[in-house]
Enzyme design. Structure first.
Site, PDB file in Angstrom:
ATOM      1  N   ASP A 112      31.355 -28.087   7.878  1.00 58.27           N
ATOM      2  CA  ASP A 112      30.289 -29.003   7.459  1.00 58.27           C
ATOM      3  C   ASP A 112      29.162 -28.240   6.776  1.00 58.27           C
ATOM      4  O   ASP A 112      28.375 -28.801   6.034  1.00 58.27           O
ATOM      5  CB  ASP A 112      29.705 -29.727   8.673  1.00 58.27           C
ATOM      6  CG  ASP A 112      30.582 -30.884   9.094  1.00 58.27           C
ATOM      7  OD1 ASP A 112      31.369 -31.340   8.248  1.00 58.27           O
ATOM      8  OD2 ASP A 112      30.487 -31.301  10.256  1.00 58.27           O
TER       9      ASP A 112
ATOM     10  N   HIS B 271      -2.545 -16.352  -7.001  1.00 57.84           N
ATOM     11  CA  HIS B 271      -1.920 -17.666  -7.191  1.00 57.84           C
ATOM     12  C   HIS B 271      -1.568 -17.948  -8.657  1.00 57.84           C
ATOM     13  O   HIS B 271      -0.399 -18.163  -8.968  1.00 57.84           O
ATOM     14  CB  HIS B 271      -2.803 -18.756  -6.578  1.00 57.84           C
ATOM     15  CG  HIS B 271      -2.364 -20.151  -6.896  1.00 57.84           C
ATOM     16  ND1 HIS B 271      -1.141 -20.645  -6.507  1.00 57.84           N
ATOM     17  CD2 HIS B 271      -2.971 -21.148  -7.609  1.00 57.84           C
ATOM     18  CE1 HIS B 271      -1.020 -21.895  -6.949  1.00 57.84           C
ATOM     19  NE2 HIS B 271      -2.101 -22.216  -7.618  1.00 57.84           N
TER      20      HIS B 271
ATOM     21  N   HIS C 269      -4.321 -22.431 -15.101  1.00 59.05           N
ATOM     22  CA  HIS C 269      -4.238 -23.837 -14.664  1.00 59.05           C
ATOM     23  C   HIS C 269      -5.328 -24.258 -13.688  1.00 59.05           C
ATOM     24  O   HIS C 269      -5.642 -25.436 -13.591  1.00 59.05           O
ATOM     25  CB  HIS C 269      -2.847 -24.137 -14.077  1.00 59.05           C
ATOM     26  CG  HIS C 269      -2.650 -23.669 -12.670  1.00 59.05           C
ATOM     27  ND1 HIS C 269      -2.258 -22.397 -12.366  1.00 59.05           N
ATOM     28  CD2 HIS C 269      -2.811 -24.317 -11.474  1.00 59.05           C
ATOM     29  CE1 HIS C 269      -2.163 -22.273 -11.053  1.00 59.05           C
ATOM     30  NE2 HIS C 269      -2.510 -23.415 -10.485  1.00 59.05           N
TER      31      HIS C 269
ATOM     32  N   ASP D  68       3.171 -24.639  -9.796  1.00 63.92           N
ATOM     33  CA  ASP D  68       1.959 -24.572  -8.980  1.00 63.92           C
ATOM     34  C   ASP D  68       2.271 -25.017  -7.553  1.00 63.92           C
ATOM     35  O   ASP D  68       1.974 -24.340  -6.580  1.00 63.92           O
ATOM     36  CB  ASP D  68       0.898 -25.487  -9.631  1.00 63.92           C
ATOM     37  CG  ASP D  68      -0.382 -25.581  -8.821  1.00 63.92           C
ATOM     38  OD1 ASP D  68      -0.792 -24.553  -8.246  1.00 63.92           O
ATOM     39  OD2 ASP D  68      -0.975 -26.681  -8.789  1.00 63.92           O
TER      40      ASP D  68
ATOM     41  N   GLU E 224     -10.608 -26.665 -12.862  1.00 63.63           N
ATOM     42  CA  GLU E 224     -10.827 -27.381 -11.621  1.00 63.63           C
ATOM     43  C   GLU E 224     -11.674 -26.577 -10.641  1.00 63.63           C
ATOM     44  O   GLU E 224     -12.516 -27.123  -9.950  1.00 63.63           O
ATOM     45  CB  GLU E 224      -9.472 -27.698 -10.996  1.00 63.63           C
ATOM     46  CG  GLU E 224      -9.502 -28.989 -10.206  1.00 63.63           C
ATOM     47  CD  GLU E 224      -8.264 -29.123  -9.355  1.00 63.63           C
ATOM     48  OE1 GLU E 224      -7.205 -28.619  -9.775  1.00 63.63           O
ATOM     49  OE2 GLU E 224      -8.378 -29.708  -8.278  1.00 63.63           O
ATOM     50  N   ASP E 225     -11.442 -25.272 -10.586  1.00 64.19           N
ATOM     51  CA  ASP E 225     -12.042 -24.479  -9.506  1.00 64.19           C
ATOM     52  C   ASP E 225     -13.153 -23.527  -9.942  1.00 64.19           C
ATOM     53  O   ASP E 225     -13.745 -22.860  -9.107  1.00 64.19           O
ATOM     54  CB  ASP E 225     -10.958 -23.646  -8.804  1.00 64.19           C
ATOM     55  CG  ASP E 225      -9.964 -24.536  -8.065  1.00 64.19           C
ATOM     56  OD1 ASP E 225     -10.312 -25.712  -7.830  1.00 64.19           O
ATOM     57  OD2 ASP E 225      -8.870 -24.059  -7.746  1.00 64.19           O
TER      58      ASP E 225
HETATM   59 MN    MN Z   1      -2.950 -24.071  -8.450  1.00 63.23          MN
END
Ligand code: MN
Length: 730
Positions: free
Chosen positions: A260, A48, A72, A139, A76-77
């Protein structure tokens, strides 16, 4: 599967001289931190951040931003802290990672739906570096690309947020390529059936549409060449599913004509060629007048520039055409990221000026202000300097002006919450009511039933709603008090006039009086009496029968006469120098608390059983007595009376020097004034001064002032004060 070497090569290609070491260290750090984690897809988590960094490298962002892509999620993780990041990678990267982490947490705080607009604003408001938003978009883009691995309910929630929050942010930043992909992916997960149906329909027409596009492209190219208009290329494409979906929804039509689906784009070398090409299009295809748009002369707020037209061919089919230069095209696709790129062959110089101009224009557009803010440095900006956004504990976003306090927040929720507010918490911690709310704070208001607003709240609330509600409450309370005071005065005055207040209040004449004088209700009139704007007597006198009136006046006069006589007999303190206005022959006495002398402003006060006391207006007792207005009586000095001197006691503060007392008494004698008494403290005070008390005979205020100013002229005198309380009144 993306590898670090791919990211590295991309960055190296557009910026050969950059600090690739930073990028490598970020990769190793991220790989270690996420070591044991896996994604919902079962792949190693590291995929990721690597992919996000790859997207940022495709956007040709600077190396700090690409490194942030790698890092990033670590704060947080994983166990890593912002402090660790700062220590290892420096302030710039740490600030970027911190910014991305904060935005990610916002999504968690906001639990209520239909708040997309506010959340969008909050993200931009909390971002003082636009690169943070670009990382967050990258992200989100990768998460959307891999959304199928998540459970259905999570997919929907994330897709919804993407459509309502992140796609509009991409749009706002002019990044139409990312926006388009985010929208199509969201659509796919939010309405899978409709998405599938539309996709199948488009697929079934793909061959014919592509054939149509090829044909039209060839014909346009032919015409442009014939007319001598230079162009770079002509693009034709099938429109995006989400934009077809919106169009069908908007126009309530079904998809049955291939054109269209088609969109044609002419890319020219120079701006003037755009207009030439438009001319050629309109020469051979009939334009729809109301569909011609010149976004070159008048760019969209997000910087988009292009010519748009819709034309109809001889065969009756119509299609849309966009005409723009290569440069306009690049900006239309990439928006702000287009401005961030490293200029080819210019080493580490970013096209900073362009980016700043762009941001400035965007800031102006969003803030609707005429004076462009000075940007602290090239990347930093405050998109909403006038606002602050905070959450309720339930996750609702409340938007307030900058410097707002918990009280403003409380009143924004509900008037009663504001009125009963007794405390507040910001992010779980007790804060003062004066606390200035920061973007992203979770504010909890503590209330106590029955608690009332306080006047000093007005000193720090910011919103007009809070201010008005507090003022309203204070006015209400004051009014209630005034009605009460007014009623008492009214009843008292009625008794004096031998009227029954109840009867007066029920009299039809009173209704007429209220109407004539603009009082809506009886309470309004009583409040006016309470405030002192209206005399109770003025109202009541109309209700007294004429025969009673004469009698009442007579009785009052005789009562006053009696008072005077009693006073005269009982007190021998009478001072014949004072006149009571309007009443003859009433004797009065000078109040010992202030002992007024001729020339001073005085007022009379009718004391029970003791007569009329005369006070100086400067007297503190008098100020208190003034509250009982009905007992105040106007008094004046008689001017033609003989001079009976007043004894006035003075206190002189002077430097302690020999012969000072003699100097003072000489001075007093020089202004032809009698000294009754002089006393001096034996001891010199700590500060080297001495106090001398003098009692002098003066005929009036002017005389006293002459004496005081003479004393002040004596060398060494610091202060001369008149002592109020004196037992030796004349
Ligand atoms: Mn992320």
């Amino acid at each position: 599967m993306i590898r670090f070497e791919d990211v590295e090569r991309k960055v190296e290609r557009y910026h050969p001289e950059t600090d690739l070491d930073l990028l490598r260290r970020a990769y190793i750090y991220s790989a270690k931190a996420h070591k044991d984690q896996v994604r919902a897809s079962g792949e190693p988590y590291l995929i990721h951040p690597l992919s996000v960094a790859g997207i940022l490298a495709d956007m040709k962002m600077d190396v700090a931003t690409v490194s942030t892509g790698l890092l990033h999620d670590v704060v947080e993780d994983t166990l890593a802290s912002i402090g660790d990041i700062k220590g290892t990678f420096g302030e710039d990267v740490a600030n970027l990672v911190d910014g991305v982490t904060k935005i990610s947490n916002l999504g968690k705080k906001s639990k209520e739906e239909a708040q997309a607009e506010n959340l969008r604003k909050m993200i931009l408001a909390m971002t003082n570096d636009i690169r943070v938003v670009l990382v967050k978009l990258a992200d989100r883009l990768h998460n959307m690309r891999t959304l199928s691995f998540l459970p259905a309910d999570k997919r929907k929630r994330i897709a919804q947020e993407t459509l309502e929050v992140y796609a509009p942010i991409a749009h706002r930043l002019g990044m139409s390529k990312i926006r388009a992909e985010l929208e199509d992916l969201s659509f796919q997960y939010l309405d899978p059936q409709e998405y599938k149906r539309l996709k199948e329909e488009v697929e079934s027409r793909r061959a014919s549409t592509e054939a149509f596009i090829e044909e039209v492209k060839t014909r346009i190219a032919q015409r442009l060449t014939e007319e001598g208009v230079e162009f770079v290329r002509i693009d034709g494409r099938i429109k995006r599913l989400y934009s077809i979906y919106l169009k069908l929804k908007r126009q309530k039509i079904t998809l049955d004509k291939v054109y269209d689906l088609a969109a044609i784009r002419i890319i020219t070398k120079e701006e003037k060629d755009c207009y030439f090409a438009l001319g050629v299009m309109h020469k051979y295809w009939k334009p729809f007048q109301d569909r011609i748009k010149d976004f070159i002369a008048m760019p969209r707020e997000n910087g988009y520039r292009s010519l748009h037209t819709s034309v109809v061919g001889e065969e009756g089919y119509h299609f849309e055409v966009q005409i723009r230069t290569e440069e306009m095209h690049r900006i239309a696709e990439e928006g702000i990221a287009a401005h961030w790129k490293y200029k080819e062959g210019k080493g580490s110089d970013t096209s900073e000026d362009d980016a700043i101009k762009w941001l400035r224009r965007m800031a102006e557009w969003q803030q609707d202000v005429s004076d462009a803010r000075e940007f602290v440095d090239s990347f930093k900006l405050d998109l909403f300097p006038k606002e602050v956004l905070a959450f309720t504990p339930k996750g609702k976003v409340i938007q307030l002006p900058r410097n707002s306090t918990p009280l403003d927040f409380a009143y924004a929720i509900h008037t009663q919450v504001g009125d009963q507010c007794t405390g507040a918490k910001a992010n779980g911690r007790i804060v003062p009511l004066k606390y200035q709310i920061q973007n992203g704070d979770v504010i909890e208001i503590l209330t106590t039933p029955g608690h009332k607003p306080s006047r000093d709240w007005l000193n720090f609330v910011v919103t007009s709603k809070a201010r008005n509600k507090i003022k309203h409450w204070i006015a209400e309370r004051q009014r209630a008090e005034s009605v009460e005071v007014g009623r008492k005065i009214f009843d008292k005055e009625a008794a004096k006039l031998r009227l029954k207040p109840r009867q007066v209040l029920e009299d039809p004449q009173l209704i007429k009086f209220l109407n004539d004088n603009g009082y809506g209700k009886i309470d309004d009139m009583l409040a006016a009496i309470g405030y002192g704007k209206l005399m109770a007597r003025t109202v009541l006198i109309k209700f007294v029968p004429p025969e009673d009136l004469a009698e009442i006046e007579k009785a009052k006069a005789s009562k006053l006469q009696k008072v005077a006589n009693v006073v005269k007999r009982a007190l021998r303190l009478g001072d014949d120098r004072i006149l009571i206005k309007g009443v003859d022959d009433v004797l009065v006495y000078r109040a010992p608390c202030c002992s007024p002398i001729r020339g001073e402003e005085i007022i009379g006060y009718i004391t029970r059983g003791k007569g009329v006391g005369v006070h100086a207006r400067r007297c503190k007792n008098a100020a208190n007595l003034m509250v009982n207005r009905e007992r105040i009586i106007e008094v004046a000095w008689m001017t033609d009376k003989t001079e009976n001197p007043y004894a006035v006691k003075l206190s002189v503060v002077t430097e302690d020097r020999t012969g000072q007392l003699a100097a003072l008494t000489n001075t007093i004698a020089n202004v032809k004034t009698n000294i009754r008494n002089a006393s001096t403290d034996d001891e010199t005070l700590n500060d080297g001064t001495r106090k001398i008390d003098l009692t002098v005979d003066v005929s009036d205020l002017q005389h006293l002032e002459r004496v005081v100013s003479a004393l002040k002229g004596v060398e060494g005198v610091i202060e001369v004060e008149r002592l109020n309380a004196t037992a030796q009144s004349a």
